[in-house]
Design a protein around this motif. Structure first.
Motif, PDB file in Angstrom:
ATOM      1  N   SER A 235      -2.703   7.258  -8.834  1.00  0.00           N
ATOM      2  CA  SER A 235      -1.635   6.211  -9.637  1.00  0.00           C
ATOM      3  C   SER A 235      -1.106   4.912  -8.766  1.00  0.00           C
ATOM      4  CB  SER A 235      -0.295   6.777 -10.000  1.00  0.00           C
ATOM      5  OG  SER A 235       0.363   7.244  -8.946  1.00  0.00           O
ATOM      6  N   LEU A 236      -1.486   5.108  -7.488  1.00  0.00           N
ATOM      7  CA  LEU A 236      -1.086   3.965  -6.391  1.00  0.00           C
ATOM      8  C   LEU A 236      -2.310   3.202  -5.868  1.00  0.00           C
ATOM      9  CD1 LEU A 236       1.779   5.640  -4.439  1.00  0.00           C
ATOM     10  CD2 LEU A 236       2.024   4.328  -6.591  1.00  0.00           C
ATOM     11  N   ALA A 237      -3.398   3.146  -6.609  1.00  0.00           N
ATOM     12  CA  ALA A 237      -4.808   2.661  -6.098  1.00  0.00           C
ATOM     13  C   ALA A 237      -5.360   1.600  -6.779  1.00  0.00           C
ATOM     14  CB  ALA A 237      -5.699   3.829  -6.173  1.00  0.00           C
ATOM     15  N   PRO A 238      -4.489   0.561  -7.099  1.00  0.00           N
ATOM     16  CA  PRO A 238      -5.178  -0.914  -7.640  1.00  0.00           C
ATOM     17  C   PRO A 238      -5.908  -1.440  -6.291  1.00  0.00           C
ATOM     18  CG  PRO A 238      -2.912  -1.215  -7.117  1.00  0.00           C
ATOM     19  CD  PRO A 238      -3.033   0.262  -6.747  1.00  0.00           C
ATOM     20  N   ALA A 239      -7.040  -2.056  -6.639  1.00  0.00           N
ATOM     21  CA  ALA A 239      -7.746  -2.793  -5.549  1.00  0.00           C
ATOM     22  C   ALA A 239      -7.189  -3.966  -5.179  1.00  0.00           C
ATOM     23  CB  ALA A 239      -9.187  -3.151  -5.949  1.00  0.00           C
ATOM     24  N   VAL A 240      -6.182  -4.453  -6.016  1.00  0.00           N
ATOM     25  CA  VAL A 240      -5.508  -5.898  -5.643  1.00  0.00           C
ATOM     26  C   VAL A 240      -4.160  -5.973  -6.466  1.00  0.00           C
ATOM     27  CG1 VAL A 240      -6.467  -7.044  -7.732  1.00  0.00           C
ATOM     28  CG2 VAL A 240      -5.789  -8.443  -5.881  1.00  0.00           C
ATOM     29  N   VAL A 241      -3.089  -6.466  -5.707  1.00  0.00           N
ATOM     30  CA  VAL A 241      -1.835  -6.772  -6.368  1.00  0.00           C
ATOM     31  C   VAL A 241      -2.030  -7.957  -7.179  1.00  0.00           C
ATOM     32  CG1 VAL A 241      -0.780  -5.217  -4.772  1.00  0.00           C
ATOM     33  CG2 VAL A 241      -0.850  -7.980  -4.543  1.00  0.00           C
ATOM     34  N   GLY A 242      -0.868  -8.275  -7.838  1.00  0.00           N
ATOM     35  CA  GLY A 242      -0.883  -9.880  -8.796  1.00  0.00           C
ATOM     36  C   GLY A 242      -0.222 -10.924  -7.890  1.00  0.00           C
ATOM     37  N   ASP A 243      -0.217 -12.063  -8.375  1.00  0.00           N
ATOM     38  CA  ASP A 243       0.664 -13.021  -7.724  1.00  0.00           C
ATOM     39  C   ASP A 243       2.078 -12.887  -7.831  1.00  0.00           C
ATOM     40  OD1 ASP A 243       0.387 -13.612 -10.500  1.00  0.00           O
ATOM     41  OD2 ASP A 243       0.265 -15.862 -10.413  1.00  0.00           O
ATOM     42  N   ARG A 244       2.381 -12.548  -9.069  1.00  0.00           N
ATOM     43  CA  ARG A 244       3.908 -12.285  -9.482  1.00  0.00           C
ATOM     44  C   ARG A 244       4.463 -11.057  -8.390  1.00  0.00           C
ATOM     45  NH1 ARG A 244       2.161 -14.091 -14.488  1.00  0.00           N
ATOM     46  NH2 ARG A 244       3.315 -15.641 -15.326  1.00  0.00           N
ATOM     47  N   THR A 245       3.895  -9.998  -8.489  1.00  0.00           N
ATOM     48  CA  THR A 245       4.359  -8.940  -7.740  1.00  0.00           C
ATOM     49  C   THR A 245       4.399  -9.106  -6.282  1.00  0.00           C
ATOM     50  OG1 THR A 245       2.152  -7.708  -7.822  1.00  0.00           O
ATOM     51  CG2 THR A 245       3.816  -7.019  -9.385  1.00  0.00           C
ATOM     52  N   TYR A 246       3.196  -9.828  -5.709  1.00  0.00           N
ATOM     53  CA  TYR A 246       3.230 -10.378  -4.490  1.00  0.00           C
ATOM     54  C   TYR A 246       4.431 -11.138  -4.180  1.00  0.00           C
ATOM     55  CZ  TYR A 246       1.910 -12.447  -0.171  1.00  0.00           C
ATOM     56  OH  TYR A 246       1.634 -12.932   1.283  1.00  0.00           O
ATOM     57  N   ALA A 247       4.694 -12.325  -4.950  1.00  0.00           N
ATOM     58  CA  ALA A 247       5.781 -13.087  -4.605  1.00  0.00           C
ATOM     59  C   ALA A 247       7.278 -12.241  -4.801  1.00  0.00           C
ATOM     60  CB  ALA A 247       5.755 -14.173  -5.823  1.00  0.00           C
ATOM     61  N   ALA A 248       7.336 -11.583  -5.546  1.00  0.00           N
ATOM     62  CA  ALA A 248       8.615 -10.725  -5.601  1.00  0.00           C
ATOM     63  C   ALA A 248       8.797  -9.882  -4.491  1.00  0.00           C
ATOM     64  CB  ALA A 248       8.764  -9.913  -7.040  1.00  0.00           C
ATOM     65  N   SER A 249       7.616  -9.039  -4.363  1.00  0.00           N
ATOM     66  CA  SER A 249       7.704  -8.294  -3.021  1.00  0.00           C
ATOM     67  C   SER A 249       8.211  -8.811  -1.929  1.00  0.00           C
ATOM     68  CB  SER A 249       6.544  -7.359  -2.781  1.00  0.00           C
ATOM     69  OG  SER A 249       5.677  -8.168  -2.247  1.00  0.00           O
ATOM     70  N   ARG A 250       7.637 -10.216  -1.520  1.00  0.00           N
ATOM     71  CA  ARG A 250       8.250 -10.927  -0.413  1.00  0.00           C
ATOM     72  C   ARG A 250       9.471 -11.202  -0.439  1.00  0.00           C
ATOM     73  NH1 ARG A 250       5.430 -10.603   4.231  1.00  0.00           N
ATOM     74  NH2 ARG A 250       3.060 -11.485   4.098  1.00  0.00           N
ATOM     75  N   GLN A 251      10.068 -11.329  -1.612  1.00  0.00           N
ATOM     76  CA  GLN A 251      11.647 -11.925  -1.769  1.00  0.00           C
ATOM     77  C   GLN A 251      12.480 -10.599  -1.625  1.00  0.00           C
ATOM     78  OE1 GLN A 251      11.989 -14.532  -5.215  1.00  0.00           O
ATOM     79  NE2 GLN A 251      14.044 -13.465  -5.734  1.00  0.00           N
ATOM     80  N   VAL A 252      11.987  -9.230  -2.168  1.00  0.00           N
ATOM     81  CA  VAL A 252      13.058  -8.444  -2.135  1.00  0.00           C
ATOM     82  C   VAL A 252      12.577  -7.052  -1.235  1.00  0.00           C
ATOM     83  CG1 VAL A 252      13.846  -9.025  -4.400  1.00  0.00           C
ATOM     84  CG2 VAL A 252      11.870  -7.325  -4.141  1.00  0.00           C
ATOM     85  N   VAL A 253      11.377  -6.948  -0.942  1.00  0.00           N
ATOM     86  CA  VAL A 253      11.150  -5.732   0.018  1.00  0.00           C
ATOM     87  C   VAL A 253      11.310  -6.039   1.557  1.00  0.00           C
ATOM     88  CG1 VAL A 253       9.274  -4.159   0.510  1.00  0.00           C
ATOM     89  CG2 VAL A 253       9.343  -4.991  -1.722  1.00  0.00           C
ATOM     90  N   ASP A 254      12.140  -5.166   2.058  1.00  0.00           N
ATOM     91  CA  ASP A 254      12.137  -5.457   3.439  1.00  0.00           C
ATOM     92  C   ASP A 254      11.051  -5.144   4.276  1.00  0.00           C
ATOM     93  OD1 ASP A 254      15.116  -6.190   3.532  1.00  0.00           O
ATOM     94  OD2 ASP A 254      15.339  -4.260   2.215  1.00  0.00           O
ATOM     95  N   ARG A 255      10.506  -3.811   4.185  1.00  0.00           N
ATOM     96  CA  ARG A 255       9.280  -3.669   4.894  1.00  0.00           C
ATOM     97  C   ARG A 255       8.414  -2.549   3.968  1.00  0.00           C
ATOM     98  NH1 ARG A 255      11.093   1.360   8.547  1.00  0.00           N
ATOM     99  NH2 ARG A 255      12.910   1.563   7.898  1.00  0.00           N
ATOM    100  N   ILE A 256       7.198  -2.471   4.450  1.00  0.00           N
ATOM    101  CA  ILE A 256       6.228  -1.463   3.771  1.00  0.00           C
ATOM    102  C   ILE A 256       5.679  -0.633   4.936  1.00  0.00           C
ATOM    103  CG2 ILE A 256       4.093  -1.380   2.662  1.00  0.00           C
ATOM    104  CD1 ILE A 256       4.506  -3.941   1.298  1.00  0.00           C
ATOM    105  N   VAL A 257       5.756   0.685   4.466  1.00  0.00           N
ATOM    106  CA  VAL A 257       5.016   1.724   5.460  1.00  0.00           C
ATOM    107  C   VAL A 257       3.893   2.226   4.815  1.00  0.00           C
ATOM    108  CG1 VAL A 257       7.132   2.163   6.698  1.00  0.00           C
ATOM    109  CG2 VAL A 257       6.827   3.581   4.831  1.00  0.00           C
ATOM    110  N   THR A 258       2.956   2.834   5.410  1.00  0.00           N
ATOM    111  CA  THR A 258       1.963   3.634   4.798  1.00  0.00           C
ATOM    112  C   THR A 258       2.054   5.069   5.398  1.00  0.00           C
ATOM    113  OG1 THR A 258       0.307   3.046   6.652  1.00  0.00           O
ATOM    114  CG2 THR A 258       0.262   1.598   4.753  1.00  0.00           C
ATOM    115  N   VAL A 259       1.520   6.058   4.292  1.00  0.00           N
ATOM    116  CA  VAL A 259       1.301   7.259   4.965  1.00  0.00           C
ATOM    117  C   VAL A 259       0.172   8.188   4.498  1.00  0.00           C
ATOM    118  CG1 VAL A 259       3.784   7.821   4.166  1.00  0.00           C
ATOM    119  CG2 VAL A 259       2.008   7.938   2.365  1.00  0.00           C
TER     120      VAL A 259
END
Length: 321
Positions: A235-259
């Motif tokens: 469920s977490l495996a798209p090959a690409v994100v979108g311009d809207r979700t990318y822009a919003a994530s840059r605005q509200v997400v403090d950091r991203i980690v991988t597991v």
């Protein structure tokens, strides 16, 4: 370059009023056994207990209830690895709107069955990239209305209602760990939370084998795609994100980690055995980040994990146990 349009707080509030008569509020649970194992108290926002088994139905229903007559009359098409398909199929059936869903090979058999049982036509096609291509072909050839699984302001606003609920349930939350697939949930949720509590730390979590948003952040390019994705958390495996979700994530997400995949399996096992929650792998990555110390425990902080879905195939239970 024109900045993409993002949903604002009023649109998220309107989405909540719109979908609330049809969807219940999901619980925020605490599990003492899990708290003891993790070295801090955790809140579990259980979207796994939402109607259709995931948060995805929120955005799908909001899209349907705001669609124009022409959009609905044309019939709908979408692409999904599963939870969006089930949620949209339920919403489309409620509105008596025909829906075609393209799902990549390897999608959950359970989610395929549930989508078909709700009346949607399901086509299983190749890789996620090939499934997306076929979805666009069907849209163009048949004049269908595309319901994007995440890069749509109506979808994002619907997912943002998770954040509104969370702030009502736990007004003093300090940090939130949220899985990232295409970014619709973390974008909507983040916009909703930060409009009221900008100091809340929002941490996105992705599998190492499908770190799509992390890749886009690194390249500073919303269109940056992965050559391949490989993770148990389908469920977490798209090959690409979108311009809207990318822009919003840059605005509200403090950091991203991988597991790691091992971390996801261990976290899924713990949620099954210690929290007694039937949770799919993609919903477990927030706990995996704590298990693998990608996000160190901070006992003084009130921390919430977004448990995104519970549509787990029985075979996956045996794999993690």
């Amino acid at each position: 370059m024109t900045k993409p349009t993002l949903p604002d707080q009023s649109q998220i509030l309107e989405a909540e009023r719109r979908i609330r008569p049809h969807l219940g509020e999901t619980p925020l649970l605490t599990v003492p056994d899990l708290d003891a194992a993790m070295g801090q108290s955790l809140g579990l926002k259980c979207e796994s207990l939402q109607r259709t088994g995931s948060f995805k139905v929120r955005g799908a229903l909001n899209w349907l209830l705001t669609a124009s007559e022409d959009e609905l009359k044309a019939g709908l098409v979408t692409v999904s690895a599963g939870n969006h398909a089930v949620g949209l199929a339920w919403a489309a059936a409620m509105q008596d709107v025909p829906l075609t869903v393209v799902m990549p090979e390897g999608s959950s058999p359970l989610k395929i069955r549930r989508t078909r049982a709700l009346g949607a036509e399901v086509i299983v096609q190749g890789t996620i990239q090939q499934a997306v291509a076929l979805c666009h072909e069907l849209r163009d050839e048949k004049g269908l209305s595309l319901v994007h699984p995440y890069n749509d302001i109506r979808i994002m606003a619907g997912q943002g209602t998770v954040g509104l609920e969370l702030l009502r349930q736990l007004p003093d939350v300090d940090r939130v760990l949220c899985p990232i697939g295409g970014g619709g949930l973390i974008s909507g949720l983040g916009l909703a939370i930060k409009a009221q509590r900008p100091e809340v730390e929002l941490i996105g979590v992705e599998p190492e084998g499908a770190a799509t948003m992390f890749n886009a952040w690194q390249k500073q390019d919303a269109s940056a795609s992965l050559d391949s994705v490989n993770t148990w958390a389908a469920s977490l495996a798209p090959a690409v994100v979108g311009d809207r979700t990318y822009a919003a994530s840059r605005q509200v997400v403090d950091r991203i980690v991988t597991v790691t995949e091992a971390g996801i399996r261990e976290a899924t096992r713990r949620l099954l055995t210690e929290a007694r929650l039937y949770v799919e792998p993609g919903a477990s990555v927030g706990l995996a980040a704590l298990v693998e110390n990608r996000v160190p425990p901070e006992p003084e902080k009130t921390t919430v994990l977004i448990i995104t879905g519970g549509n787990l195939d029985p075979e996956q239970v045996s794999q993690c146990l």
